[in-house]
Design a protein around this motif. Structure first.
Motif, PDB file in Angstrom:
ATOM      1  N   TYR A   1       0.742  -1.359  -0.117  1.00 13.36           N
ATOM      2  CA  TYR A   1       0.064  -0.132   0.075  1.00 13.36           C
ATOM      3  C   TYR A   1       0.820   1.285   0.013  1.00 13.36           C
ATOM      4  N   ALA A   2       1.958   1.107   0.447  1.00 16.88           N
ATOM      5  CA  ALA A   2       2.811   2.511   0.557  1.00 16.88           C
ATOM      6  C   ALA A   2       4.249   2.142   0.516  1.00 16.88           C
ATOM      7  N   THR A   3       5.278   2.924   0.498  1.00 13.76           N
ATOM      8  CA  THR A   3       6.694   2.879   0.513  1.00 13.76           C
ATOM      9  C   THR A   3       7.017   3.039   1.949  1.00 13.76           C
ATOM     10  N   ILE A   4       7.736   1.965   2.846  1.00 15.26           N
ATOM     11  CA  ILE A   4       8.054   2.094   3.915  1.00 15.26           C
ATOM     12  C   ILE A   4       9.570   2.235   4.239  1.00 15.26           C
ATOM     13  N   LYS A   5       9.889   3.684   4.826  1.00 15.69           N
ATOM     14  CA  LYS A   5      11.049   3.904   5.113  1.00 15.69           C
ATOM     15  C   LYS A   5      11.591   3.740   6.621  1.00 15.69           C
ATOM     16  N   SER A   6      12.525   2.719   6.695  1.00 13.87           N
ATOM     17  CA  SER A   6      13.110   2.570   8.161  1.00 13.87           C
ATOM     18  C   SER A   6      14.693   2.356   8.478  1.00 13.87           C
ATOM     19  N   ASP A   7      15.210   2.704   7.047  1.00 12.59           N
ATOM     20  CA  ASP A   7      16.616   2.844   7.129  1.00 12.59           C
ATOM     21  C   ASP A   7      17.164   3.987   8.122  1.00 12.59           C
ATOM     22  N   LYS A   8      18.005   3.731   9.157  1.00 10.63           N
ATOM     23  CA  LYS A   8      18.214   4.808  10.040  1.00 10.63           C
ATOM     24  C   LYS A   8      18.480   6.155   9.657  1.00 10.63           C
ATOM     25  N   ALA A   9      19.180   6.478   8.606  1.00 10.42           N
ATOM     26  CA  ALA A   9      19.782   7.634   8.152  1.00 10.42           C
ATOM     27  C   ALA A   9      18.443   8.251   7.546  1.00 10.42           C
ATOM     28  N   GLU A  10      17.600   7.691   6.877  1.00 12.05           N
ATOM     29  CA  GLU A  10      16.327   8.152   6.161  1.00 12.05           C
ATOM     30  C   GLU A  10      15.481   8.531   7.367  1.00 12.05           C
TER      31      GLU A  10
ATOM     32  N   ARG B   1       4.013   9.018  10.350  1.00  8.85           N
ATOM     33  CA  ARG B   1       4.926   8.063  11.283  1.00  8.85           C
ATOM     34  C   ARG B   1       4.193   6.628  11.484  1.00  8.85           C
ATOM     35  N   LEU B   2       5.013   5.779  11.716  1.00  8.10           N
ATOM     36  CA  LEU B   2       4.504   4.323  11.941  1.00  8.10           C
ATOM     37  C   LEU B   2       5.343   3.770  12.966  1.00  8.10           C
TER      38      LEU B   2
ATOM     39  N   ALA C   1      16.024   9.257  10.212  1.00 13.73           N
ATOM     40  CA  ALA C   1      16.695  10.827  11.057  1.00 13.73           C
ATOM     41  C   ALA C   1      16.475  11.706  10.084  1.00 13.73           C
ATOM     42  N   ALA C   2      16.484  11.599   8.751  1.00  7.74           N
ATOM     43  CA  ALA C   2      16.243  12.796   7.990  1.00  7.74           C
ATOM     44  C   ALA C   2      14.790  13.253   7.727  1.00  7.74           C
ATOM     45  N   LEU C   3      14.055  12.117   8.136  1.00  6.23           N
ATOM     46  CA  LEU C   3      12.544  12.461   7.910  1.00  6.23           C
ATOM     47  C   LEU C   3      11.980  13.053   9.229  1.00  6.23           C
ATOM     48  N   ARG C   4      12.585  12.465  10.420  1.00 11.46           N
ATOM     49  CA  ARG C   4      12.354  13.136  11.661  1.00 11.46           C
ATOM     50  C   ARG C   4      12.649  14.643  11.428  1.00 11.46           C
ATOM     51  N   LYS C   5      13.782  14.986  10.994  1.00 12.68           N
ATOM     52  CA  LYS C   5      14.103  16.304  11.025  1.00 12.68           C
ATOM     53  C   LYS C   5      13.186  17.166  10.190  1.00 12.68           C
ATOM     54  N   LEU C   6      12.964  16.618   8.878  1.00 14.12           N
ATOM     55  CA  LEU C   6      12.102  17.365   7.731  1.00 14.12           C
ATOM     56  C   LEU C   6      10.576  17.446   8.261  1.00 14.12           C
ATOM     57  N   THR C   7      10.020  16.368   8.998  1.00  9.98           N
ATOM     58  CA  THR C   7       8.632  16.516   9.402  1.00  9.98           C
ATOM     59  C   THR C   7       8.528  17.402  10.534  1.00  9.98           C
ATOM     60  N   TRP C   8       9.418  17.499  11.237  1.00 10.38           N
ATOM     61  CA  TRP C   8       9.428  18.407  12.439  1.00 10.38           C
ATOM     62  C   TRP C   8       9.501  19.908  11.983  1.00 10.38           C
ATOM     63  N   ASP C   9      10.625  20.067  11.119  1.00  3.28           N
ATOM     64  CA  ASP C   9      10.756  21.392  10.780  1.00  3.28           C
ATOM     65  C   ASP C   9       9.521  22.155  10.129  1.00  3.28           C
TER      66      ASP C   9
ATOM     67  N   HIS D   1       9.486  16.300  -1.552  1.00  2.00           N
ATOM     68  CA  HIS D   1       9.402  15.668  -2.929  1.00  2.00           C
ATOM     69  C   HIS D   1      10.902  15.216  -3.535  1.00  2.00           C
ATOM     70  N   GLU D   2      11.945  16.021  -3.198  1.00  2.00           N
ATOM     71  CA  GLU D   2      13.218  15.577  -3.720  1.00  2.00           C
ATOM     72  C   GLU D   2      13.557  14.369  -2.928  1.00  2.00           C
ATOM     73  N   MET D   3      13.284  14.228  -1.618  1.00  2.00           N
ATOM     74  CA  MET D   3      13.525  12.959  -0.747  1.00  2.00           C
ATOM     75  C   MET D   3      12.821  11.758  -1.264  1.00  2.00           C
TER      76      MET D   3
END
Length: 368
Positions: free
Chosen positions: A178-187, A346-347, A189-197, A331-333
């Motif tokens: 149903y979706a693309t799941i992102k669980s790589d630690k570096a990804e 978030r999951l 971390a980047a998404l935590r920062k982007l979503t909070w910003d 979108h770039e990410m």
């Protein structure tokens, strides 16, 4: 009332909130907005097939809990489904994209509920263009029950901190349908920062934040009077209201300690995330947005069945001017060539929570 974090903790520890809670113990024990949650109890209780299916569909997730759907009964086997544009979100959703995704969630849950009752839903999207109904639906005998429908009553949007544990590879494989799941630690971390910003931009852009503040429902009485919007309820929050430490005025004031503490709580919860789910589409037409809603509700039902919690963190996908930098970054990410990121969540494993309030079905079917 402006209180520092230390002062607030001191007041709580010193007994101000405890005293307020104790002195109104019986009052606070009855603060669950039971009437506003009744549609979760009455779903499926109708005998008329269309009303029965609609009673489940209105449990669908939707932006700011606006519940913008309106259903018109036509003849003996047809529905026309509209979006009530009086419930638009012009600041956070200026092009109605998120609201349209929410309508897709509603339509997919309608289809699943009809199938569970032995009906095949023959649906046409935007038969008269954007100025007409979002969809028309004919109920015909048939339909194949969907296993995901079993999780309708447990599916809730969970905004709390999630446990510090990884989402299993097996669960990720199921959700990848149903979706693309992102669980790589570096990804992550980047998404935590982007979503909070991006969240912080929404919180600190005054006219945008006020759209949310105006839709906040403070306590049982407000929630039951208007069972939509952003519900703030429960004994703890209502004890803060009784103590004068939580109010609409404070939430509208970015310099207040109440606002700052709420901001900190949101940030802490968002940082307690070990995986993300991404829904994209190759286009961004209204039909693409509706179909993204189909994927979203199925994703969340599947996640629920796996014991997982979800929360949209789609602020970076909002299309008001101050969000442009984060919109480009997300979108770039996350998007491929020509793709639009329709939903980002978030999951993880969250605590048990109550459902969100709902208007009774009859308020959404004017010709019942």
């Amino acid at each position: 009332m402006k209180l520092s974090r230390r002062k607030m903790i001191g007041l709580m520890g010193g007994g101000v909130v405890v005293a307020a809670t104790a002195s109104a113990g019986v009052f606070l024990a009855t603060r669950r907005p039971t009437r506003a949650l009744a549609p979760w109890e009455t779903a499926g209780a109708y005998t008329e097939p269309r009303m029965k299916a609609l009673s489940y569909a209105l449990l669908a997730p939707n932006p700011h809990n606006r519940q913008p759907w309106v259903a018109e009964l036509r003849g003996s086997n047809m529905l026309a489904i509209y979006r009530d544009k009086r419930l638009n979100l012009p600041e956070t959703d200026p092009f109605d994209r998120q609201l349209t995704v929410g309508m897709g969630c509603f339509l997919e849950l309608l289809r699943m509920a009809a199938a569970e009752d032995g009906y095949d839903l023959q649906m046409e999207l935007f038969p008269l263009g954007e100025d007409g109904p979002v969809a028309t639906a004919y109920f015909a005998k048939g339909g194949t029950p969907d296993p995901l429908f079993a999780h309708v009553f447990e599916r809730h949007t969970n905004r709390n901190a999630y446990k510090d544990m990884s989402v299993s590879a097996k669960a990720q494989a199921v959700l990848a349908d149903y979706a693309t799941i992102k669980s790589d630690k570096a990804e992550v971390a980047a998404l935590r920062k982007l979503t909070w910003d991006a969240m912080d931009v929404e919180l600190t852009t005054q006219r945008v934040m006020m759209e949310s503040v105006d839709l906040m429902r403070f306590g049982k009485a407000e929630i039951e009077a208007n069972p939509d919007g952003i519900a703030l309820s429960g004994p703890f929050l209502e004890s803060l209201m009784l103590a004068g430490m939580l109010s609409r005025e404070d939430q509208a004031d970015q310099t207040s300690s109440s606002f700052q503490q709420g901001r900190d709580m949101i940030r802490d919860a968002m940082n307690a995330t070990q995986a993300y789910a991404v829904v994209t589409s190759l286009g961004n037409s209204r039909v693409d947005q509706i179909k993204a809603g189909y994927d979203w509700i199925r994703l969340q039902l599947a996640a629920t069945g796996l014991g997982l919690s979800m929360q949209p963190v789609s602020q970076a996908l909002q299309e008001f001017p101050e969000m442009a930098e984060h919109y480009s970054a997300v979108h770039e990410m996350l998007a491929g060539p020509g793709e639009t990121v329709q939903m980002l969540a978030r999951l993880g494993y969250g605590p048990k929570i109550d459902p969100s309030p709902r208007w009774p079905l009859e308020t959404r079917v004017p010709n019942v």
